[in-house]
Design an enzyme around this catalytic site. Sequence first.
Site: not given
Length: 328
Positions: A26, A51, A81-82, A106, A189, A225
């Site tokens: 991303s 990728s 991150d992990e 991040h 975050d 709704e």
Amino acid sequence: MKIYNDADADLDLLKGKRISILGYGSQGRAQALCFRDSGLDVIIGVREGKSFEKAKADGMEVMSVVDAVKDADIIMMLLPDEAQADIYAREIAPNMKKGCVLEFAHGFAITYDLIHPPNDSDVIMMAPKGPGPMIRRVYESGYGVPALICIHQDVSSKAKDLALALAKAMNCTKPGVFEATFPQETMTDLFGEQAVLCGGYTAMIKMAFETLVKRGFPPEMAYFEVLHETKLVTDLVVEKGIEGMWKNVSNTAEYGGLTRRDRVITEESRKGMESILDDIQSGKFAKEWVEEYHNNLKNMKAMQDADGQEEIEKVGGWVRETFFGRRE
Ligand code: NDP
Ligand code: MG
């Protein structure tokens, strides 16, 4: 809060530098495409697979993480991150050259001490505010999304200028860039996504849907709704604030909302939010998440499977396809 704009940032600082973007998901893809369009030399380091092929198809110079790291002047950690600590120890640390800048989008790995960068490296963050595809769309329109920058280590005395230059290459200095610390970025975050954006918000929708359906209301109507219309209200709240939203909904919605909201979000909810923040601040959440990753995401996959089976997902798929032509 000081805001940095175009005049505060100098793209020339990045000219001639070898910028290695690790990860082409991303953020990696969006940032790589914007940097390239801004005239910077980028190379992509990613494992073979989806990728890797995507980067090739986009005409990027793409190679293994190990090869991308060698000779890099700036390494951009746009990996999950992990997984960052493992990849760093195995493939990055043994191959990065002295003085190479380490950059993040991040602060997870730095804040929770999962990565120990060399003392002679600048360690910075440039986090554009938004998901990758949206960042890219805004850049293509000639503008940018806001970003925040953070400095963890400033060996060169140029760390902030570098972070600002990277932000400028993404057009983020057009709307504006502000500075925070790694722990501030990381903790707010994580809290936002757990308490509101991804956790709290969807749990509230699911419970409301189930409440209506249990009393015999048609699931399709319940979906409209309590889920579909959240977009309309969220847009109002983001554009005009909560007060502005009240002014734009009906008097009935306003009175009903004001008098009933405390039945849903109670003092118990506040305690829940505080305990979420406790886990984030103490590092308990980070430890648990990395352990889950090392456990092959077993619990996460089980939760994903259970959620996917719920009626709201089935009804939602039907509604989105029937009324909006969106096929998943
Ligand atoms: P994604 O999951 O979208 O992409 C991760 C990339 O890393 C993929 O290209 C993946 O390749 C690659 N990768 C995974 N494991 C390895 C490995 N072992 N070796 C080499 N490459 C690997 O991540 P995001 O872009 O979402 O996140 C990247 C960073 O950006 C994170 O720090 C995140 O917190 C941050 N961020 C993300 C935002 C977002 O909107 N998504 C917003 C702001 C910050 P493959 O396809 O093969 O799996
Ligand atoms: Mg966020």
